[in-house]
Design an enzyme around this catalytic site. Structure first.
Site, mmCIF file in Angstrom:
data_model
loop_
_atom_site.group_PDB
_atom_site.id
_atom_site.type_symbol
_atom_site.label_atom_id
_atom_site.label_comp_id
_atom_site.label_asym_id
_atom_site.label_seq_id
_atom_site.Cartn_x
_atom_site.Cartn_y
_atom_site.Cartn_z
ATOM 1 N N LYS A 10 0.827 -1.208 0.000
ATOM 2 C CA LYS A 10 0.000 0.000 0.000
ATOM 3 C C LYS A 10 0.867 1.267 0.000
ATOM 4 O O LYS A 10 2.075 1.211 0.270
ATOM 5 C CB LYS A 10 -0.937 -0.051 1.215
ATOM 6 N N TYR A 50 -12.679 -1.425 -3.453
ATOM 7 C CA TYR A 50 -13.172 -1.560 -2.073
ATOM 8 C C TYR A 50 -14.688 -1.378 -1.974
ATOM 9 O O TYR A 50 -15.191 -1.048 -0.893
ATOM 10 C CB TYR A 50 -12.446 -0.569 -1.167
ATOM 11 N N PHE A 58 -15.179 4.132 7.443
ATOM 12 C CA PHE A 58 -13.805 4.422 7.037
ATOM 13 C C PHE A 58 -13.614 4.423 5.515
ATOM 14 O O PHE A 58 -12.517 4.659 5.031
ATOM 15 C CB PHE A 58 -12.818 3.439 7.685
ATOM 16 N N ARG A 86 -2.175 -14.465 4.452
ATOM 17 C CA ARG A 86 -2.802 -13.688 5.534
ATOM 18 C C ARG A 86 -2.082 -13.942 6.855
ATOM 19 O O ARG A 86 -1.973 -13.038 7.692
ATOM 20 C CB ARG A 86 -4.303 -13.967 5.609
ATOM 21 N N THR A 92 -5.281 -7.211 10.690
ATOM 22 C CA THR A 92 -5.546 -5.913 10.036
ATOM 23 C C THR A 92 -4.975 -4.750 10.833
ATOM 24 O O THR A 92 -4.362 -3.839 10.287
ATOM 25 C CB THR A 92 -7.076 -5.717 9.872
ATOM 26 N N ARG A 103 2.767 -6.708 8.781
ATOM 27 C CA ARG A 103 2.092 -5.532 9.355
ATOM 28 C C ARG A 103 2.720 -5.126 10.684
ATOM 29 O O ARG A 103 2.799 -3.938 11.007
ATOM 30 C CB ARG A 103 0.603 -5.798 9.496
ATOM 31 N N ASN A 113 -2.082 0.126 6.710
ATOM 32 C CA ASN A 113 -1.552 -1.139 7.238
ATOM 33 C C ASN A 113 -0.666 -1.909 6.244
ATOM 34 O O ASN A 113 -0.582 -3.129 6.285
ATOM 35 C CB ASN A 113 -2.684 -2.015 7.795
ATOM 36 N N HIS A 116 -2.074 -5.569 1.501
ATOM 37 C CA HIS A 116 -3.380 -6.206 1.318
ATOM 38 C C HIS A 116 -3.164 -7.648 0.896
ATOM 39 O O HIS A 116 -2.256 -7.933 0.114
ATOM 40 C CB HIS A 116 -4.163 -5.487 0.211
ATOM 41 N N GLU A 127 -9.521 -10.068 -7.982
ATOM 42 C CA GLU A 127 -8.555 -8.980 -7.741
ATOM 43 C C GLU A 127 -7.364 -9.062 -8.700
ATOM 44 O O GLU A 127 -6.827 -8.032 -9.123
ATOM 45 C CB GLU A 127 -8.091 -9.032 -6.279
HETATM 46 P P1 CMP Z 1 -7.521 -4.662 4.006
HETATM 47 O O1 CMP Z 1 -7.965 -5.808 4.861
HETATM 48 O O2 CMP Z 1 -6.388 -4.825 3.106
HETATM 49 O O3 CMP Z 1 -8.788 -4.132 3.188
HETATM 50 C C1 CMP Z 1 -9.788 -3.366 3.838
HETATM 51 C C2 CMP Z 1 -9.099 -2.221 4.504
HETATM 52 O O4 CMP Z 1 -9.928 -1.323 5.202
HETATM 53 C C3 CMP Z 1 -8.169 -2.754 5.589
HETATM 54 O O5 CMP Z 1 -7.122 -3.448 4.994
HETATM 55 C C4 CMP Z 1 -7.798 -1.477 6.282
HETATM 56 O O6 CMP Z 1 -6.770 -0.785 5.587
HETATM 57 C C5 CMP Z 1 -9.093 -0.691 6.166
HETATM 58 N N1 CMP Z 1 -9.770 -0.683 7.454
HETATM 59 C C6 CMP Z 1 -10.352 -1.724 8.063
HETATM 60 N N2 CMP Z 1 -10.870 -1.333 9.253
HETATM 61 C C7 CMP Z 1 -10.594 -0.021 9.371
HETATM 62 C C8 CMP Z 1 -10.867 0.953 10.365
HETATM 63 N N3 CMP Z 1 -11.538 0.623 11.478
HETATM 64 N N4 CMP Z 1 -10.428 2.211 10.161
HETATM 65 C C9 CMP Z 1 -9.771 2.535 9.025
HETATM 66 N N5 CMP Z 1 -9.478 1.645 8.044
HETATM 67 C C10 CMP Z 1 -9.896 0.388 8.225
#
Ligand code: CMP
Length: 138
Positions: A10, A50, A58, A86, A92, A103, A113, A116, A127
């Site tokens: 990212k 997304y 968010f 994963r 996450t 991460r 984070n 992905h 994807e």
């Molecule tokens: P990823 O799982 O790659 O894809 C969905 C993304 O949404 C996740 O990573 C985070 O970057 C983002 N995300 C998930 N939860 C939150 C949150 N509570 N606040 C901000 N971003 C979020």
């Protein structure tokens, strides 16, 4: 049997100079790179990628973040690729990510984070097609 997952490094991790270290961890963990590119998502691309999160609070922040600078997209192949990747990237929220995960090492917050990973074989295929033409996959 080998299967695939879609990785994105990212914008935060690209900005912070972690592309090389992340690719090193990925290949050391046994993933083979089947497709790879440096690219930038337009706001409309990030909204599409997304879309499943479009009702979440968010979502606007996520779309702005994912389109603010270059990312690295890759298709990775390994037995059990989705689950193993994963596990390699960790939770996450980096605060909850296990020691040694990507991460834990490189993410700065739940929103920014670092990486992905696809959440299913079906989404991995969707994807991969989002990012790569057939002739870019090996
Ligand atoms: P990823 O799982 O790659 O894809 C969905 C993304 O949404 C996740 O990573 C985070 O970057 C983002 N995300 C998930 N939860 C939150 C949150 N509570 N606040 C901000 N971003 C979020």
């Amino acid at each position: 049997m080998a299967n695939t997952t879609l990785m994105m490094i990212k914008p935060d991790a690209v900005e912070n100079g972690h592309i090389g270290n992340i690719l090193q961890k990925v290949t050391s963990a046994g993933f083979q790179i089947k497709a790879l590119k440096l690219t930038q998502l337009a706001k409309s691309d990030a909204e599409r990628f997304y879309a499943v999160h479009s009702e979440r609070p968010f979502y606007p922040e996520l779309v702005a973040f994912m389109s603010r600078g270059p990312i690295v997209a890759a298709v990775l192949e390994k037995e059990n690729a989705v689950v193993d990747f994963r596990n390699l990237i960790g939770a996450t929220n980096p605060v909850e990510a296990a020691e040694g995960t990507i991460r834990k090492l490189y993410a700065t917050s739940i929103g920014e984070n670092a990486v992905h990973g696809s959440d299913s074989d079906e989404n991995a295929a969707i994807e991969a097609a989002f990012h790569f033409a057939g002739r870019e996959c090996f």
